[in-house]
Design an enzyme around this catalytic site. Structure first.
Site, short mmCIF file in Angstrom:
data_model
loop_
_atom_site.label_atom_id
_atom_site.label_comp_id
_atom_site.label_asym_id
_atom_site.label_seq_id
_atom_site.Cartn_x
_atom_site.Cartn_y
_atom_site.Cartn_z
N GLU A 154 -7.25 -6.03 -1.40
CA GLU A 154 -7.43 -4.90 -0.50
C GLU A 154 -6.21 -4.01 -0.54
O GLU A 154 -5.11 -4.45 -0.86
CB GLU A 154 -7.74 -5.36 0.93
CG GLU A 154 -6.63 -6.11 1.64
CD GLU A 154 -5.63 -5.24 2.35
OE1 GLU A 154 -5.96 -4.11 2.74
OE2 GLU A 154 -4.49 -5.68 2.52
N ARG A 211 -10.00 0.80 4.35
CA ARG A 211 -9.33 0.06 3.29
C ARG A 211 -10.27 -0.03 2.09
O ARG A 211 -11.49 -0.08 2.25
CB ARG A 211 -8.96 -1.36 3.74
CG ARG A 211 -8.15 -1.43 5.03
CD ARG A 211 -6.81 -0.82 4.90
NE ARG A 211 -5.89 -1.73 4.24
CZ ARG A 211 -4.62 -1.47 4.02
NH1 ARG A 211 -4.11 -0.32 4.40
NH2 ARG A 211 -3.85 -2.33 3.43
N CYS A 218 0.80 -1.22 0.00
CA CYS A 218 0.00 0.00 0.00
C CYS A 218 0.84 1.28 0.00
O CYS A 218 0.33 2.35 -0.33
CB CYS A 218 -0.94 0.01 1.20
SG CYS A 218 -0.07 -0.05 2.79
#
Length: 190
Positions: A110, A158, A72
């Site tokens: 995710e 998320r 991420c």
């Protein structure tokens, strides 16, 4: 694989993990500690790999659902927001390659909520075009979900991206609705 959030959730639903990949040494050690007793076959079979970019993807066992949380930092408010210009940001394309080779029934991805608007939405457009057009999956619009809305004492937003090989399965899918239960850390500490 991180420390095994997907593994734990899917195991509780009766699924069996046939392959996992995590490059960070600390996360790998924690993952193994978390599952070495409940899922020894995963480790004995050699299907707990390190860096996914070094894995011969054809050797990954067949599976029904791919779960992945690609790094991420390239898309995060806390990172430099380099997206696909950060080598970690390109790991999405390794996921796409695995989906193309293995053709799972579904996938569950995710990332941080910042992925949605990264590079004025262009990054998400590339991801959705890859999944929908190039790979032929039915992908409902991604949704941002906050863990605090599901009884977790953490404000953790998320983005979730799900996809299905079958259009009818995609039409039956809906993201979960908040439970309306808010838990604080004081609620769980003794």
């Amino acid at each position: 694989a991180g420390i095994g959030g997907f593994h734990l959730a899917f195991s509780e639903l009766g699924a069996k993990c046939v392959f996992a990949s995590e490059w960070d040494d600390h996360a790998r050690k924690t993952y193994q500690k978390n599952f070495e007793h409940s899922d020894p076959e995963l480790f004995a079979s050699g299907n707990f790999a390190g860096d996914i970019t070094q894995v011969v993807k054809e050797n990954i066992p067949d599976f029904d659902v791919l779960c992945a949380g690609f790094p991420c930092q390239p898309f995060s408010q806390a990172g430099h927001k380099l997206g696909f210009n950060d080598v970690r940001g390109t790991l999405f394309f390794d996921i796409a390659e695995i989906i193309q080779l293995k053709r799972p029934r579904a996938f569950f991805l995710e990332n941080v909520k910042g992925l949605k608007g990264h590079d004025k939405g262009r990054t998400m457009d590339v991801i959705l075009r890859t999944l929908r057009d190039d790979l032929g999956y039915y992908v409902p619009d991604p949704q941002i979900i906050n863990a605090r809305d599901f009884g977790v004492p953490q404000n953790r937003e998320r983005i979730f991206i799900v996809g299905f090989r079958n259009k009818a399965a995609a039409n039956r899918f809906s993201y979960p609705k908040p439970l309306g239960v808010h838990t604080t850390i004081a609620d769980i500490l003794e």
